[in-house]
Write a protein that holds these residues in place. Structure first.
Motif, PDB file in Angstrom:
ATOM      1  N   LYS A  29       0.846  -1.194   0.000  1.00  0.00           N
ATOM      2  CA  LYS A  29       0.000   0.000   0.000  1.00  0.00           C
ATOM      3  C   LYS A  29       0.880   1.242   0.000  1.00  0.00           C
ATOM      4  CE  LYS A  29      -2.013  -1.507   3.768  1.00  0.00           C
ATOM      5  NZ  LYS A  29      -2.898  -1.616   4.952  1.00  0.00           N
ATOM      6  N   PRO A  33      -8.419  10.257  -0.795  1.00  0.00           N
ATOM      7  CA  PRO A  33      -9.354  10.094  -1.900  1.00  0.00           C
ATOM      8  C   PRO A  33     -10.676  10.807  -1.621  1.00  0.00           C
ATOM      9  CG  PRO A  33      -8.385   7.986  -1.260  1.00  0.00           C
ATOM     10  CD  PRO A  33      -7.999   8.971  -0.210  1.00  0.00           C
ATOM     11  N   PRO A  44      -2.730  -0.951  -4.974  1.00  0.00           N
ATOM     12  CA  PRO A  44      -3.967  -1.668  -4.645  1.00  0.00           C
ATOM     13  C   PRO A  44      -3.861  -3.188  -4.665  1.00  0.00           C
ATOM     14  CG  PRO A  44      -4.037  -0.984  -6.926  1.00  0.00           C
ATOM     15  CD  PRO A  44      -2.727  -0.446  -6.363  1.00  0.00           C
ATOM     16  N   GLN A  87      -5.860   5.221   0.421  1.00  0.00           N
ATOM     17  CA  GLN A  87      -5.509   5.434  -0.979  1.00  0.00           C
ATOM     18  C   GLN A  87      -5.554   4.118  -1.750  1.00  0.00           C
ATOM     19  OE1 GLN A  87      -1.691   7.315  -0.416  1.00  0.00           O
ATOM     20  NE2 GLN A  87      -2.517   9.367  -0.812  1.00  0.00           N
ATOM     21  N   SER A 143      -8.153   3.140  -4.752  1.00  0.00           N
ATOM     22  CA  SER A 143      -7.624   2.726  -6.054  1.00  0.00           C
ATOM     23  C   SER A 143      -8.226   1.403  -6.515  1.00  0.00           C
ATOM     24  CB  SER A 143      -6.097   2.601  -5.987  1.00  0.00           C
ATOM     25  OG  SER A 143      -5.495   3.859  -5.770  1.00  0.00           O
TER      26      SER A 143
END
Length: 206
Positions: A101, A172, A104, A132, A136
């Motif tokens: 990480k 995100p 993904p 994140q 993703s």
């Protein structure tokens, strides 16, 4: 089937400045194991996605990681909880892998193993790189203000389900904020329909 993907260090157990390298160093966060148990009781299947670069750096080995997870599983069982599987990246940052990480890869492995489309799957962790990676992969990301993000508690002053996109642009879009795993479990059980039980893979990948 409803699947929930959690980070480990700083989410389920206390994080350290270096690494959780032995069972003796693994200590659950207050209320975290009970939160997993409550989710299990409502039909949620919980798996972990965790970076464990201490293996790649030679700081501990697979035997130590397995012993840590054995302790974790015993502690969960004592309160009626269960982690169905642990997906981990053993690589160091220099390895350039797809599973560390914020890449993904771990989430994609989980989707393949459980035969689910990750779109809409809930994922919660205390590190920006966890959310994140989750986003993703198509998951719905949640940031917990524990571990690496505990310092944000004094900065944000927001409610337990606040949207952080405007506050922390590196997160995100649509990431939601929760004070800890127990608060996230409260939110999830309030906002999501109770999932139906379904057969599927068992055991721990560690």
């Amino acid at each position: 089937m409803k699947l929930l993907i959690l980070d480990r260090d700083g989410t389920l157990n206390r994080s350290r400045d270096d690494y959780v390298a032995s069972p003796e160093e693994w200590e659950p966060l207050p209320g975290a194991l009970e939160a997993v148990a409550r989710l299990n009781q409502e039909g949620w299947r919980v798996v972990l996605a965790t970076n464990q670069s201490g293996i790649g750096r030679g700081l501990f080995d697979m035997a130590a990681l397995n012993a840590i997870h054995a302790k974790m599983n015993r502690a969960l069982a004592a309160v009626g909880g269960r982690i169905e599987a642990v997906f981990f990246c053993p690589h160091s940052p220099e390895d350039g892998c797809h599973c560390r990480k914020p890449a993904p890869g771990l989430f994609e492995q989980i989707g393949e193993r459980f035969g689910v489309v990750l779109s809409g799957v809930q994922a919660a962790g205390n590190a920006v790189r966890h959310v994140q990676a989750a986003a993703s992969a198509g998951c719905q990301p949640h940031l917990l203000l524990t571990g690496k993000s505990e310092h944000l508690r004094d900065r944000v002053g927001l409610g337990a389900d606040a949207d952080l996109a405007a506050l922390l642009p590196e997160l995100p879009a649509g990431t939601r904020l929760h004070t800890d795993l127990a608060a996230f479990a409260d939110w999830l059980l309030t906002h999501q329909e109770r999932p139906a039980a379904a057969p599927g893979p068992q055991g721990t990948h560690a």
